[in-house]
Write an enzyme that holds these catalytic residues in place. Structure first.
Site, short mmCIF file in Angstrom:
data_model
loop_
_atom_site.label_atom_id
_atom_site.label_comp_id
_atom_site.label_asym_id
_atom_site.label_seq_id
_atom_site.Cartn_x
_atom_site.Cartn_y
_atom_site.Cartn_z
N SER A 127 0.85 -1.19 0.00
CA SER A 127 0.00 0.00 0.00
C SER A 127 0.89 1.24 0.00
CB SER A 127 -0.97 -0.03 1.18
OG SER A 127 -1.95 0.96 1.05
N HIS B 282 -7.59 -5.02 -1.76
CA HIS B 282 -6.34 -4.35 -1.43
C HIS B 282 -5.40 -5.25 -0.63
CE1 HIS B 282 -3.73 -0.95 -1.13
NE2 HIS B 282 -3.81 -0.86 0.17
N ASP C 180 -8.79 -4.37 -6.59
CA ASP C 180 -8.47 -3.49 -5.47
C ASP C 180 -9.35 -2.24 -5.52
OD1 ASP C 180 -7.34 -1.80 -3.57
OD2 ASP C 180 -5.29 -2.38 -4.05
#
Length: 627
Positions: free
Chosen positions: A497, A604, A572
């Site tokens: 991320s 995600h 995602d």
């Protein structure tokens, strides 16, 4: 057979499998007896049901974008709303779960009414997600407001069960306004909430009449030239409904302020160079609020009773480690669950009135008898030459300082997160143990911009995300290079991320330093990220074109020299696949050859077996190209 079973290891195994470590990482906070009755072996400290949350009716829930409620077990659900759609959503979290928003339903104190969010996202551009598990791939779009583009509009309704009628708060034009931290007054006659402007420089605490929806007054306003971010509701004193506590970091650190319902600031209740992390509740007998803070050390989380009359703070735990607490309804008993770098899990029951602690359960070392890495914590100076940064290092079992080891820097680096804490093994992740037993050194540094160190520490990254963070991470790299047992020619970097963004940023800005990188779910260009988070830290692309250009990885793809693998969930909804796809396009144009792996149907973060598969893939990449 799982390695971990209520904290006890299968002693016949001497090395960890990845599956066992992933299980351990998911469940280590639950290392307790199979059933925690909350009895103390014959001592009647607490009834077994004291900490249980009773089931109350009506039960309110969301189904197919609409709100329903049930009055009893098995009763027919009653519709509160009927026109909900994908573009008109009722009763769910709004504003992309920013500002501390976790749900969209708020039951009144007497359960006679429910306040709820209504989110109109018909004006928001759809991101074209695709479901590939159908015979012909199916279009399943997400409304995704990117930075600088139109955002959704939120209104707030109050439904009364007896009358079956809904009152809407008189919010006016809700364009580019955020509403958060909804709280009922103890009498149920008023609704308190924070409003934030789209630029996120101004917030206000406002009160509305819950019967008419009319705005009654503004109690408090706060401005910050960078951003203000209310993350917590107000907390009414159970012994005086005319007063409440508010959390703000206007002083530079998150602290508690005592106010009355007319908006008078009575006093700052806590003060100092530390952060109030959570309000657990109140003890009416002692007229105190029970909080978690890092006053005892910024790597710690400890529990305190704060006297609301004078502000005196009393430590309720042992002053070590990382503690999480749960109060009984009257606040007189506290279940304290904690760990330290050397203690995996301990449960204590604390009498808040007498300040007496009784140990209930202590987990055995789940790794006794295994080849365990060495876990340590240290400090180094940030790139500003002043600020102390904390790092965790994981050395292989049977570490030999005369050898040189490949080393992986694990990084996150973004807001609202930290990696190094004074909990079990300094909060080391199970994958780090897996890598260490394979002969790697792991290094994890919390740079400026990460959380729980105060406003100045966090806001240094404003309008140029990644820049100061990389400078600090490179201070960590320089430290690694000074160690004779770190092979500076075999440095890797990995993150997910924000950490994926940092991984590629570091490989692009320092192409001769990192030989291998694995970037998961990376942000590539902040103009493709969502409105609330992106604009808080970067402003809009229109306001800050230089900052967006400076931090875009599209413009840096040509710098990549080392082996880079990018891994994402193909669906995602947080960091949409466009980021990675556009970066791959830039790599093609620059004759750069990254590797890439997509997890079909995943979001995600990978779940269940896909998570184990993911970590094995990451590990193999370092084994193939760094080891």
């Amino acid at each position: 057979m799982s390695l971990i079973s209520y904290g006890l290891p299968a002693q016949e195994q001497k090395m960890f499998s990845l599956e066992d470590l992933m299980y351990y990482g998911k469940n280590y906070r639950e290392m307790s007896p199979q059933r925690l009755d909350l009895w103390w072996r014959g001592h009647e400290l607490v009834n077994k049901d004291t900490l249980a949350e009773p089931v109350t009716y009506p039960q309110v829930f969301v189904r197919d974008y609409n709100i329903y409620y049930q009055t009893s077990v098995g009763s027919e659900p009653v519709a509160v709303t009927v026109d909900g759609t994908r573009q008109l959503v009722y009763g769910e979290a709004v504003h992309r779960n920013e500002f501390g928003i976790e749900n969209g339903l708020f039951l009144s104190p007497d359960s006679s009414a429910v306040a709820f969010y209504r989110m109109d996202q018909s004006m928001v551009t759809d991101y074209p997600q695709v479901n590939t598990s159908t015979r012909i791939a199916t279009y399943e779009p997400d409304a995704y407001p990117m930075a600088g583009m139109k955002s959704h509009k939120v209104t707030i309704g109050i439904y009364t069960f007896a009358s079956g009628k809904t009152v809407w708060l008189d919010l006016g034009d809700v364009t580019d306004r955020y509403f958060t931290n909804i709280t009922w007054s103890p009498e149920g006659t008023e609704l308190y909430l924070f409003e934030v402007n789209r630029d996120q420089t101004d917030s206000s605490l406002d009160v509305y009449d819950s019967r008419t929806g009319r705005k009654l007054r503004t109690l408090y306003r706060e401005h910050d030239d960078k951003y203000t971010e209310p993350l917590n509701p107000v907390f009414f004193l159970p012994w005086d409904s005319s007063r409440f506590l508010m959390m703000s970091q206007k002083s530079g650190f998150m602290h508690l302020y005592l106010m009355d319902t007319e908006g008078k600031m009575l006093k700052q209740l806590t003060d100092g160079s530390f952060v109030v992390l959570e309000v657990l509740g109140f003890c009416e007998k002692t007229r105190s609020v029970i909080i978690a803070s890092n006053e005892a050390g910024c790597l710690q989380r400890n529990l305190y009773a704060v006297d609301v009359r004078c502000g005196k703070r009393t430590l309720l735990d042992n002053g070590k480690g990382v503690h999480y607490g749960k109060l009984t309804k009257d606040g007189t008993l506290l279940l304290d669950t904690y760990s330290t770098p050397d203690e995996p899990r301990v449960y204590e029951i604390t009498d808040v009135v007498k300040k007496k602690r009784t140990e209930y359960f202590r987990a055995a070392d789940p790794w006794k008898g295994y080849a365990v890495p060495q876990y340590s914590c240290g400090t180094l100076k940030a790139a500003d030459g002043v600020t102390d940064l904390y790092y965790r290092m994981v050395l292989p079992p049977n570490f030999d300082a005369s050898k040189k080891y490949p080393t992986v820097v694990y990084v996150y680096g973004g807001p609202h997160a930290r990696n190094v804490m004074a909990s079990w093994h300094w909060a080391s992740r199970p994958w780090e143990t897996y890598m260490a037993q394979r002969g790697y050194i792991l290094f994890i540094l919390d740079n400026r911009g990460s959380s729980e160190r105060g406003k100045d520490f966090e806001q240094v990254t404003f309008r140029h995300l990644g820049v100061e963070e990389m400078k600090d991470q490179m201070c960590g790299v320089e430290y690694l290079k000074s160690l004779p047992y770190v092979d500076a020619d075999r440095l890797g970097v990995h993150g997910w991320s924000y950490g994926g963004f940092m991984t590629i940023s570091l490989m692009a800005d320092y192409p001769d330093v990192f030989k291998v990188g694995v970037a998961g779910g990376p942000v590539i260009d902040w103009k493709w990220y969502e409105v609330m988070y992106g604009e808080r830290y970067m402003d809009t692309p229109q306001q800050n074109p230089e900052g967006y250009a400076e931090t875009s990885l599209i413009n840096k793809a040509h710098n990549i020299k080392g082996r880079l693998q990018i891994i994402i969930g193909m669906n995602d909804p947080t960091c949409v696949p466009q980021h990675t796809l556009q970066f791959l396009d830039a790599c093609v144009k620059s004759d750069v050859q990254p590797d890439c792996f997509f997890y079909p149907g995943e979001g995600h973060n990978m779940k269940d077996h896909a998570s184990v598969h993911l970590h094995e893939r990451i590990t193999r990449y370092f084994d193939d190209f760094l080891k």
